[in-house]
Design a protein around this motif. Structure first.
Motif, PDB file in Angstrom:
ATOM      1  N   SER A 153     107.187 -22.502  14.538  1.00 19.18           N
ATOM      2  CA  SER A 153     107.018 -23.809  14.162  1.00 19.18           C
ATOM      3  C   SER A 153     108.574 -24.858  14.186  1.00 19.18           C
ATOM      4  O   SER A 153     109.471 -24.076  13.273  1.00 19.18           O
ATOM      5  CB  SER A 153     106.373 -23.957  12.598  1.00 19.18           C
ATOM      6  OG  SER A 153     105.025 -23.190  12.529  1.00 19.18           O
ATOM      7  N   PRO A 154     108.508 -25.825  14.510  1.00 19.21           N
ATOM      8  CA  PRO A 154     109.687 -26.734  14.859  1.00 19.21           C
ATOM      9  C   PRO A 154     110.223 -26.973  13.072  1.00 19.21           C
ATOM     10  O   PRO A 154     109.420 -27.399  12.333  1.00 19.21           O
ATOM     11  CB  PRO A 154     109.305 -27.894  15.477  1.00 19.21           C
ATOM     12  CG  PRO A 154     107.916 -28.095  15.301  1.00 19.21           C
ATOM     13  CD  PRO A 154     107.252 -26.684  15.214  1.00 19.21           C
ATOM     14  N   ASN A 186     115.236 -20.316  13.359  1.00 14.53           N
ATOM     15  CA  ASN A 186     115.014 -21.029  14.621  1.00 14.53           C
ATOM     16  C   ASN A 186     114.896 -22.507  14.582  1.00 14.53           C
ATOM     17  O   ASN A 186     113.756 -23.193  15.024  1.00 14.53           O
ATOM     18  CB  ASN A 186     113.699 -20.582  15.561  1.00 14.53           C
ATOM     19  CG  ASN A 186     113.706 -20.996  17.151  1.00 14.53           C
ATOM     20  OD1 ASN A 186     114.867 -21.030  17.578  1.00 14.53           O
ATOM     21  ND2 ASN A 186     112.520 -20.964  17.472  1.00 14.53           N
ATOM     22  N   PRO A 187     116.095 -23.286  13.935  1.00 19.07           N
ATOM     23  CA  PRO A 187     115.809 -24.625  14.059  1.00 19.07           C
ATOM     24  C   PRO A 187     115.980 -25.512  14.912  1.00 19.07           C
ATOM     25  O   PRO A 187     116.754 -25.146  15.852  1.00 19.07           O
ATOM     26  CB  PRO A 187     117.020 -25.002  12.784  1.00 19.07           C
ATOM     27  CG  PRO A 187     118.209 -23.978  12.953  1.00 19.07           C
ATOM     28  CD  PRO A 187     117.171 -22.734  13.679  1.00 19.07           C
ATOM     29  N   THR A 188     115.450 -26.668  14.998  1.00 17.11           N
ATOM     30  CA  THR A 188     115.408 -27.701  16.120  1.00 17.11           C
ATOM     31  C   THR A 188     116.827 -28.298  15.792  1.00 17.11           C
ATOM     32  O   THR A 188     117.468 -29.011  16.815  1.00 17.11           O
ATOM     33  CB  THR A 188     114.493 -28.454  15.898  1.00 17.11           C
ATOM     34  OG1 THR A 188     114.156 -29.431  14.886  1.00 17.11           O
ATOM     35  CG2 THR A 188     113.196 -27.998  16.452  1.00 17.11           C
ATOM     36  N   MET A 189     117.456 -28.551  14.788  1.00 10.93           N
ATOM     37  CA  MET A 189     118.603 -29.181  14.188  1.00 10.93           C
ATOM     38  C   MET A 189     119.189 -28.399  12.860  1.00 10.93           C
ATOM     39  O   MET A 189     118.314 -27.701  12.278  1.00 10.93           O
ATOM     40  CB  MET A 189     118.430 -30.553  13.993  1.00 10.93           C
ATOM     41  CG  MET A 189     117.612 -30.979  12.944  1.00 10.93           C
ATOM     42  SD  MET A 189     117.692 -32.818  12.730  1.00 10.93           S
ATOM     43  CE  MET A 189     116.579 -33.459  14.032  1.00 10.93           C
ATOM     44  N   ALA A 190     120.365 -28.706  12.879  1.00 11.44           N
ATOM     45  CA  ALA A 190     121.049 -28.285  11.250  1.00 11.44           C
ATOM     46  C   ALA A 190     121.908 -29.412  10.840  1.00 11.44           C
ATOM     47  O   ALA A 190     122.566 -29.986  11.597  1.00 11.44           O
ATOM     48  CB  ALA A 190     122.070 -26.945  11.626  1.00 11.44           C
ATOM     49  N   VAL A 191     121.653 -29.667   9.534  1.00 10.76           N
ATOM     50  CA  VAL A 191     122.485 -30.738   8.935  1.00 10.76           C
ATOM     51  C   VAL A 191     123.281 -30.331   7.671  1.00 10.76           C
ATOM     52  O   VAL A 191     122.568 -29.569   6.853  1.00 10.76           O
ATOM     53  CB  VAL A 191     121.308 -31.864   8.273  1.00 10.76           C
ATOM     54  CG1 VAL A 191     122.281 -33.117   8.051  1.00 10.76           C
ATOM     55  CG2 VAL A 191     120.681 -32.269   9.685  1.00 10.76           C
TER      56      VAL A 191
END
Length: 413
Positions: free
Chosen positions: A48-49, A121-126
């Motif tokens: 899952s995104p 499995n991230p789509t982005m990291a902040v």
């Protein structure tokens, strides 16, 4: 240098492990990471995104919260995974409803970073403001996962800009884009050939402005305030409390709300011992009453002996004092300034852009000792002066909003 970095990480873990037998925070730190990968694998659906938001502690959580919550609104199908490094962040926000998953961040080793990022499995990291972890950043870079630093702030004295900071600069090279608070930070990054930078401002302005529009209401606090003028001191340390205790004697017509940084029993008792007999009541005492809350004529100090109320308590005050300025540095001045009241803080404020700005424009005041505080409090008895300073502080916060939109327009495009 990487060998030294890895060795330092191991030494850090060893020291925390030793202290966890004696220190409650260290104990939370160790226990919270026990079997962490088994827990993550069981709870997280890596197909899952999701967006991964990491916060050092509670302050960074509040700072990054506007971006996180508005990203969720823009992309409701995107799951949010939060990690904290510090127990003071995790333990207070582990039940936060705005994220699907909340974990402690495993220690920054090569295997931990690889396993963690594989499992979520991230789509982005902040990452908010700071915390620069080599292995996590490197793993994100290898997997071509965008990594953003928001509300970043950099200073000349940091290792990134020193001759010995090669590894530190390498860590920064893994960042996809920096959103920094000021031009000075952008210039420093440019000086080491990092041009993927946007001066967006500080997302805390968006957060505190939103909070000031819809603060939580506390009827028992409102009853305590009655029709008196209120002096509120937030995130105080013993050095701050010694100064404030003198004001309680000097200004009997005022009432004082004190929210200590630490709410351990011995700390609160030590503060009460500084005050006139019978002048203090604890918040935990007054909320136990089902009917009218009894305040005697001599009750002039309300001690907030819990966590989570402070950001909304400033709505009841005419003057705010922010603690920490006689230690490593002041706490959050913007939460108070957002309510349009003058803000007082101790001498260790130089690292905080917003405090320097408030001081320069007349919305904030710094004091170095008891005499300074007493002189300033005397000046603040003038309603016109007090309101003018407060209006300056409130206007400052309102005019600095907008960082959240700038960041979101970039990372969600």
């Amino acid at each position: 240098m990487l060998l030294l970095y890895n060795f330092g990480i191991k030494i850090y873990y060893f020291l925390v492990y030793l202290f966890h037998f004696l220190n409650s925070k260290a104990n939370y730190w160790i226990k919270g990471r026990k079997n962490i990968f088994q827990i993550i694998e069981k709870e997280v659906d890596a197909s899952s995104p999701c967006a991964w938001f990491h916060f050092a502690s509670l302050g960074e959580f509040e700072q990054g919260r506007p971006v996180m919550e508005n990203l969720k609104k823009r992309e409701p199908g995107l799951k949010i995974i939060i990690t904290f490094f510090s127990p003071s962040g995790y333990e207070l926000r582990k039940n936060y409803s705005g994220a699907e998953h909340i974990f402690y961040l495993p220690l920054d080793t090569k295997s931990n970073a690889s396993n963690f990022i594989r499992l979520i499995n991230p789509t982005m990291a902040v990452f908010t403001k700071y915390e620069f972890w080599y292995h996590y950043f490197n793993e994100l870079n290898k997997r071509q996962i965008p990594l953003y630093i928001i509300s970043g702030i950099f200073r000349q004295g940091q290792p990134f800009f020193k001759w010995y900071g090669r590894l530190n600069r390498k860590i920064l090279s893994f960042v996809t884009h920096f959103f920094v608070q000021d031009e000075g930070s952008a210039k420093l990054l440019n000086s080491i050939n990092l041009t993927n930078v946007t001066v967006s401002g500080d997302t805390r302005f968006d957060r505190v402005a939103e909070n000031a529009l819809q603060p939580k209401q506390f009827n028992e606090v409102k009853d305590f305030c009655s029709d008196r003028k209120i002096f509120i001191a937030g995130s105080t340390w013993p050095e701050d409390e010694k100064l404030i205790s003198r004001l309680v004697e000097l200004y009997p017509s005022w009432r004082f709300i004190i929210a200590p940084h630490e709410i351990k029993e011995e700390k609160i008792k030590a503060f009460i011992n500084l005050l006139p007999n019978g002048s203090a009541v604890r918040h935990s005492q007054i909320i136990r009453h089902d009917s009218d809350i009894p305040f005697s004529k001599s009750t002039s100090v309300l001690i907030i002996d819990n966590i989570g109320m402070l950001s909304s308590l400033y709505q009841y005050a005419q003057v705010a004092y922010i603690g920490g300025g006689f230690g490593v540095g002041i706490h959050n001045t913007l939460e108070a300034a957002a309510f349009g009241i003058p803000v007082i803080f101790g001498p260790n404020f130089q690292k905080f852009l917003e405090a320097r700005a408030l001081l320069k424009i007349g919305g904030g005041f710094t004091i170095g000792n008891s005499a300074d505080l007493e002189d300033l409090m005397m000046r603040l008895q003038d309603q016109e002066f007090r309101m003018r300073s407060g209006n300056i502080a409130g206007t400052f916060v309102r005019t600095q909003q907008g960082a959240t939109s700038t960041i979101l327009n970039f990372i969600s495009r």
